[in-house]
Design a protein around this motif. Structure first.
Motif, mmCIF file in Angstrom:
data_model
loop_
_atom_site.group_PDB
_atom_site.id
_atom_site.type_symbol
_atom_site.label_atom_id
_atom_site.label_comp_id
_atom_site.label_asym_id
_atom_site.label_seq_id
_atom_site.Cartn_x
_atom_site.Cartn_y
_atom_site.Cartn_z
ATOM 1 N N VAL A 9 -61.457 -113.259 88.754
ATOM 2 C CA VAL A 9 -61.077 -114.132 87.653
ATOM 3 C C VAL A 9 -61.421 -113.380 86.376
ATOM 4 N N TYR A 10 -60.391 -112.910 85.677
ATOM 5 C CA TYR A 10 -60.569 -112.145 84.443
ATOM 6 C C TYR A 10 -60.444 -113.091 83.266
ATOM 7 N N GLY A 11 -61.426 -113.050 82.374
ATOM 8 C CA GLY A 11 -61.371 -113.935 81.218
ATOM 9 C C GLY A 11 -62.341 -113.512 80.138
ATOM 10 N N LEU A 32 -62.697 -122.956 90.571
ATOM 11 C CA LEU A 32 -61.998 -122.314 91.681
ATOM 12 C C LEU A 32 -62.928 -122.059 92.861
ATOM 13 N N GLU A 33 -64.118 -121.572 92.581
ATOM 14 C CA GLU A 33 -65.081 -121.296 93.651
ATOM 15 C C GLU A 33 -65.375 -122.559 94.450
ATOM 16 N N ALA A 34 -65.601 -123.671 93.754
ATOM 17 C CA ALA A 34 -65.900 -124.938 94.431
ATOM 18 C C ALA A 34 -64.683 -125.445 95.210
ATOM 19 N N ALA A 35 -63.502 -125.370 94.611
ATOM 20 C CA ALA A 35 -62.285 -125.872 95.262
ATOM 21 C C ALA A 35 -61.948 -125.064 96.518
ATOM 22 N N ILE A 36 -62.098 -123.750 96.447
ATOM 23 C CA ILE A 36 -61.802 -122.897 97.602
ATOM 24 C C ILE A 36 -62.799 -123.171 98.722
ATOM 25 N N SER A 37 -64.056 -123.346 98.371
ATOM 26 C CA SER A 37 -65.088 -123.631 99.377
ATOM 27 C C SER A 37 -64.809 -124.941 100.101
ATOM 28 N N ARG A 38 -64.282 -125.938 99.368
ATOM 29 C CA ARG A 38 -63.946 -127.225 99.993
ATOM 30 C C ARG A 38 -62.706 -127.107 100.873
ATOM 31 N N LYS A 39 -61.723 -126.351 100.424
ATOM 32 C CA LYS A 39 -60.461 -126.224 101.151
ATOM 33 C C LYS A 39 -60.622 -125.404 102.433
ATOM 34 N N PHE A 40 -61.435 -124.346 102.345
ATOM 35 C CA PHE A 40 -61.630 -123.438 103.474
ATOM 36 C C PHE A 40 -63.125 -123.343 103.823
ATOM 37 N N PRO A 41 -63.727 -124.460 104.269
ATOM 38 C CA PRO A 41 -65.163 -124.439 104.548
ATOM 39 C C PRO A 41 -65.503 -123.462 105.672
ATOM 40 N N GLU A 42 -66.647 -122.847 105.535
ATOM 41 C CA GLU A 42 -67.169 -121.903 106.532
ATOM 42 C C GLU A 42 -66.220 -120.742 106.801
ATOM 43 N N GLN A 43 -65.398 -120.400 105.807
ATOM 44 C CA GLN A 43 -64.529 -119.220 105.863
ATOM 45 C C GLN A 43 -64.899 -118.375 104.649
ATOM 46 N N SER A 44 -65.454 -117.217 104.910
ATOM 47 C CA SER A 44 -66.010 -116.443 103.806
ATOM 48 C C SER A 44 -64.932 -115.806 102.937
ATOM 49 N N PHE A 45 -65.234 -115.737 101.664
ATOM 50 C CA PHE A 45 -64.396 -115.090 100.671
ATOM 51 C C PHE A 45 -65.336 -114.636 99.555
ATOM 52 N N LYS A 46 -64.851 -113.755 98.727
ATOM 53 C CA LYS A 46 -65.632 -113.312 97.573
ATOM 54 C C LYS A 46 -64.855 -113.686 96.329
ATOM 55 N N ILE A 47 -65.587 -114.128 95.321
ATOM 56 C CA ILE A 47 -64.964 -114.430 94.037
ATOM 57 C C ILE A 47 -65.856 -113.849 92.959
ATOM 58 N N GLN A 48 -65.232 -113.178 92.000
ATOM 59 C CA GLN A 48 -66.003 -112.501 90.959
ATOM 60 C C GLN A 48 -65.385 -112.784 89.600
ATOM 61 N N TYR A 49 -66.240 -113.123 88.640
ATOM 62 C CA TYR A 49 -65.800 -113.322 87.266
ATOM 63 C C TYR A 49 -65.941 -111.999 86.526
ATOM 64 N N PHE A 74 -52.233 -114.461 79.533
ATOM 65 C CA PHE A 74 -52.991 -115.690 79.305
ATOM 66 C C PHE A 74 -54.169 -115.695 80.266
ATOM 67 N N TYR A 75 -55.368 -115.766 79.737
ATOM 68 C CA TYR A 75 -56.519 -115.766 80.624
ATOM 69 C C TYR A 75 -57.128 -117.156 80.702
ATOM 70 N N PRO A 76 -57.770 -117.450 81.826
ATOM 71 C CA PRO A 76 -58.127 -116.514 82.876
ATOM 72 C C PRO A 76 -56.918 -116.064 83.704
ATOM 73 N N VAL A 77 -57.020 -114.826 84.166
ATOM 74 C CA VAL A 77 -56.033 -114.260 85.077
ATOM 75 C C VAL A 77 -56.709 -114.168 86.440
ATOM 76 N N VAL A 78 -56.087 -114.747 87.454
ATOM 77 C CA VAL A 78 -56.658 -114.761 88.800
ATOM 78 C C VAL A 78 -55.858 -113.790 89.666
ATOM 79 N N THR A 79 -56.579 -112.874 90.339
ATOM 80 C CA THR A 79 -55.911 -111.901 91.211
ATOM 81 C C THR A 79 -56.523 -111.900 92.607
ATOM 82 N N ILE A 80 -55.688 -111.547 93.569
ATOM 83 C CA ILE A 80 -56.131 -111.251 94.923
ATOM 84 C C ILE A 80 -55.476 -109.929 95.292
ATOM 85 N N ARG A 81 -56.295 -108.968 95.669
ATOM 86 C CA ARG A 81 -55.805 -107.634 96.037
ATOM 87 C C ARG A 81 -54.895 -107.044 94.972
ATOM 88 N N GLY A 82 -55.273 -107.236 93.724
ATOM 89 C CA GLY A 82 -54.536 -106.651 92.615
ATOM 90 C C GLY A 82 -53.284 -107.388 92.201
#
Length: 108
Positions: A9-11, A32-49, A74-82
């Motif tokens: 998350v670039y901002g 986003l971190e909270a929403a992803i954790s709720r949607k995909f519980p016990e499935q690991s991911f990394k999120i970095q600001y 327009f930020y924040p800009v959210v990326t996955i694998r570039g």
């Protein structure tokens, strides 16, 4: 087979001029971190600001932060694998759809 994704998350502290009235980049990151954790519980991911005006030394991250500034994204800009998944006011639906491409499954 699920591949762990790393979300960036670039901002900046200053809210994007075109994004007045929206949450700050840091607030969006936390949301986003909270929403992803709720949607995909016990499935690991990394999120970095990443602060676009003070990015870490990692070359790819620093270059993308510069791109956000240079291209007036327009930020924040959210990326996955570039790949840009959202900017300004990222949509959860788009982010979840992208994560599902890597094997994440919503818990019902």
């Amino acid at each position: 087979m699920k591949q762990e994704v790393e979300i960036f998350v670039y901002g900046a502290e200053q809210i994007c001029a075109s994004c007045v009235g929206l949450p700050s980049s840091l607030d969006t990151y936390e949301w986003l971190e909270a929403a992803i954790s709720r949607k995909f519980p016990e499935q690991s991911f990394k999120i970095q600001y990443v602060d676009i005006y003070d990015p870490p030394e990692a070359e790819k991250i620093r270059q993308f932060a510069e791109r956000v500034i240079e291209e007036d994204l327009f930020y924040p800009v959210v990326t996955i694998r570039g790949e840009i998944i959202g900017e300004g006011n990222p949509r959860l639906k788009d982010l979840f759809k992208e994560m599902e491409k890597y094997g994440y499954r919503a818990e019902e």
